[in-house]
Design an enzyme around this catalytic site. Structure first.
Site, PDB file in Angstrom:
ATOM      1  N   GLY A 113      76.359  -2.810  12.714  1.00 36.15           N
ATOM      2  CA  GLY A 113      76.769  -1.488  13.296  1.00 36.15           C
ATOM      3  C   GLY A 113      78.146  -1.472  13.329  1.00 36.15           C
ATOM      4  O   GLY A 113      78.720  -2.085  14.337  1.00 36.15           O
ATOM      5  N   LEU A 158      64.608  -3.156  19.513  1.00 37.32           N
ATOM      6  CA  LEU A 158      65.167  -2.422  18.531  1.00 37.32           C
ATOM      7  C   LEU A 158      65.151  -0.891  18.709  1.00 37.32           C
ATOM      8  O   LEU A 158      64.103  -0.587  19.615  1.00 37.32           O
ATOM      9  CB  LEU A 158      64.328  -2.991  17.359  1.00 37.32           C
ATOM     10  CG  LEU A 158      64.564  -4.418  16.948  1.00 37.32           C
ATOM     11  CD1 LEU A 158      63.855  -4.498  15.612  1.00 37.32           C
ATOM     12  CD2 LEU A 158      66.084  -4.874  16.800  1.00 37.32           C
ATOM     13  N   HIS A 159      66.014  -0.251  18.258  1.00 42.88           N
ATOM     14  CA  HIS A 159      66.053   1.044  18.181  1.00 42.88           C
ATOM     15  C   HIS A 159      66.269   1.430  16.768  1.00 42.88           C
ATOM     16  O   HIS A 159      66.645   0.893  16.000  1.00 42.88           O
ATOM     17  CB  HIS A 159      66.980   1.907  19.474  1.00 42.88           C
ATOM     18  CG  HIS A 159      68.160   1.366  19.466  1.00 42.88           C
ATOM     19  ND1 HIS A 159      69.050   1.574  18.366  1.00 42.88           N
ATOM     20  CD2 HIS A 159      68.952   0.423  20.246  1.00 42.88           C
ATOM     21  CE1 HIS A 159      70.255   0.894  18.645  1.00 42.88           C
ATOM     22  NE2 HIS A 159      70.245   0.415  19.739  1.00 42.88           N
ATOM     23  N   GLU A 160      66.493   3.088  16.704  1.00 40.55           N
ATOM     24  CA  GLU A 160      66.753   3.554  15.476  1.00 40.55           C
ATOM     25  C   GLU A 160      68.253   3.011  14.919  1.00 40.55           C
ATOM     26  O   GLU A 160      68.147   2.978  13.558  1.00 40.55           O
ATOM     27  CB  GLU A 160      66.703   5.152  15.611  1.00 40.55           C
ATOM     28  CG  GLU A 160      66.949   5.809  14.102  1.00 40.55           C
ATOM     29  CD  GLU A 160      65.715   5.669  13.192  1.00 40.55           C
ATOM     30  OE1 GLU A 160      64.869   5.275  13.448  1.00 40.55           O
ATOM     31  OE2 GLU A 160      66.123   5.520  12.141  1.00 40.55           O
ATOM     32  N   GLY A 161      69.049   2.976  15.826  1.00 39.23           N
ATOM     33  CA  GLY A 161      70.401   2.069  15.333  1.00 39.23           C
ATOM     34  C   GLY A 161      70.081   0.912  14.409  1.00 39.23           C
ATOM     35  O   GLY A 161      70.499   0.992  13.352  1.00 39.23           O
ATOM     36  N   HIS A 162      69.402   0.045  15.037  1.00 42.74           N
ATOM     37  CA  HIS A 162      68.915  -1.309  14.297  1.00 42.74           C
ATOM     38  C   HIS A 162      68.152  -1.063  12.815  1.00 42.74           C
ATOM     39  O   HIS A 162      68.671  -1.586  11.762  1.00 42.74           O
ATOM     40  CB  HIS A 162      68.203  -2.209  15.209  1.00 42.74           C
ATOM     41  CG  HIS A 162      68.589  -2.567  16.288  1.00 42.74           C
ATOM     42  ND1 HIS A 162      68.277  -2.229  17.559  1.00 42.74           N
ATOM     43  CD2 HIS A 162      69.624  -3.557  16.670  1.00 42.74           C
ATOM     44  CE1 HIS A 162      69.100  -2.583  18.496  1.00 42.74           C
ATOM     45  NE2 HIS A 162      69.819  -3.609  17.842  1.00 42.74           N
ATOM     46  N   ASP A 190      79.466  -1.536  17.574  1.00 47.75           N
ATOM     47  CA  ASP A 190      80.053  -2.401  18.190  1.00 47.75           C
ATOM     48  C   ASP A 190      81.379  -3.053  17.151  1.00 47.75           C
ATOM     49  O   ASP A 190      81.608  -3.987  16.504  1.00 47.75           O
ATOM     50  CB  ASP A 190      79.447  -3.898  18.234  1.00 47.75           C
ATOM     51  CG  ASP A 190      78.251  -3.466  19.134  1.00 47.75           C
ATOM     52  OD1 ASP A 190      78.354  -3.777  20.143  1.00 47.75           O
ATOM     53  OD2 ASP A 190      77.121  -3.372  18.857  1.00 47.75           O
TER      54      ASP A 190
HETATM   55  O1  PAF Z   1      75.309  -7.046  18.047  1.00 47.24           O
HETATM   56  C1  PAF Z   1      74.421  -7.835  18.409  1.00 47.24           C
HETATM   57  O2  PAF Z   1      73.484  -7.487  18.674  1.00 47.24           O
HETATM   58  C2  PAF Z   1      74.765  -9.401  18.711  1.00 47.24           C
HETATM   59  O3  PAF Z   1      76.269  -9.373  19.270  1.00 47.24           O
HETATM   60  C3  PAF Z   1      74.629 -10.296  17.285  1.00 47.24           C
HETATM   61  C4  PAF Z   1      75.610  -9.776  16.351  1.00 47.24           C
HETATM   62  C5  PAF Z   1      73.032 -10.093  17.045  1.00 47.24           C
HETATM   63  C6  PAF Z   1      74.951 -11.594  17.773  1.00 47.24           C
HETATM   64  O4  PAF Z   1      74.089 -11.942  18.959  1.00 47.24           O
END
Ligand code: PAF
Length: 291
Positions: A155, A41-45, A158
């Site tokens: 996000g 994880l990073h700030e985006g998440h 993607d």
């Molecule tokens: O964007 C992601 O990190 C992945 O494609 C997701 C949505 C968690 C599905 O595995």
């Protein structure tokens, strides 16, 4: 309930335990937000987690490196895994429950169901990663069914994935509202991504050019330029900047990701790109307002 990797964040690893916790919240009248992740994880998440916290009373985040969205030659084995740090970051961002299933929990022996999305899943990433959206659609459909959240946050980084998830949720009547959250960038405009960890210091300098090149191309498209010429020009600029290969630079209609019939942006668009720096593939995108 499993032993949590961080004392402040309960962890569940089975669908049964997940449902028990979420069911208890719902019986108390609480709404539930969900953020699916593959960890690292990073700030985006964390922005997605905070957004989910704005939209719902309780937030679940999943951490699952989904094998079905990686091709055999891709980085499944080396994808960064750091569960304890992820748990600490999630707790700090206001997450209430971490769901970290095993691969066997998600794909038990004999698993044999696919989800195939057309429309926005066609072209772009699919031309280069044909397995990708099949894997994403299955795991996201499963996760949405498992969590039964009121809202799920994805996000815009993607962007094609976000459009594919929206289409799947609509087509399959999955009762979770999908919210897109803006891409988080470093001070130089580089979109935050777990895969940035693979970049050397020199590569990061080049990577930081991607956002500016796309912004220039977007402005040219809004000003009425030929979509095909702008895409070709931006591809050339990326190679000149030091990207080693460009999979695509494409300007598409913002919602459907269809091409523009008249080679001009005459309704809201999106510019999307995928380019390589050595062994690392980066993607980015941004809005192209209609001129
Ligand atoms: O964007 C992601 O990190 C992945 O494609 C997701 C949505 C968690 C599905 O595995």
């Amino acid at each position: 309930m499993d032993q949590p990797p961080h004392p402040a964040l309960p962890l569940v690893t089975t669908v049964a335990d997940l449902r028990q916790t979420v069911g208890a919240w719902k019986r108390q009248g609480l709404t539930v937000g969900f953020v699916p992740t593959m960890g690292a994880l990073h700030e985006g998440h964390l922005t997605l987690v905070r957004e989910a916290g704005q939209q719902a009373d309780r937030v679940v985040a999943s951490v699952f490196v989904n094998p079905t969205q990686f091709a055999a030659h891709e980085d499944l084995g080396s994808y960064p895994r750091q569960e304890a740090r992820d748990a600490e970051l999630l707790a700090g961002a206001g997450c209430h429950l971490m769901f970290a299933p095993t691969t066997d929990e998600m794909y038990p022996e004999g698993f044999s169901t696919g989800v195939s999305v057309g429309g926005p899943a066609e072209g772009l990433e699919t031309n280069f990663r044909p397995h990708f959206f099949g894997g994403v659609a299955v795991v996201v459909a499963k996760l949405l069914n498992q969590v039964q959240a009121d809202v799920a946050v994805f996000g815009e980084k993607d962007y094609q994935q976000l459009m594919v998830v929206r289409r799947m949720v609509r087509d399959l009547d999955i009762p979770t509202r999908i919210v897109g959250a803006p891409t988080q960038r470093d001070g130089y405009g580089l979109a935050l991504s777990s895969r940035n960890a693979y970049l050397s210091a020199d590569e990061i300098e080049v990577a930081r050019r991607l956002n500016g090149i796309l912004a220039l191309a977007a402005a040219d498209a809004t000003a009425g330029g030929s979509v095909a010429e702008i895409e070709a020009e931006a591809t050339k600029s990326l190679l000149t900047a030091g990207f080693t290969k460009v999979d695509y630079v494409a300007i598409r209609q913002a919602d459907s990701l269809a091409t523009f019939d008249d080679d001009r942006v005459d309704r809201p668009g999106r510019i999307l790109a995928a380019a390589w720096l050595g062994k690392t593939r980066l993607i980015d995108n941004m809005a192209v307002p209609a001129g």
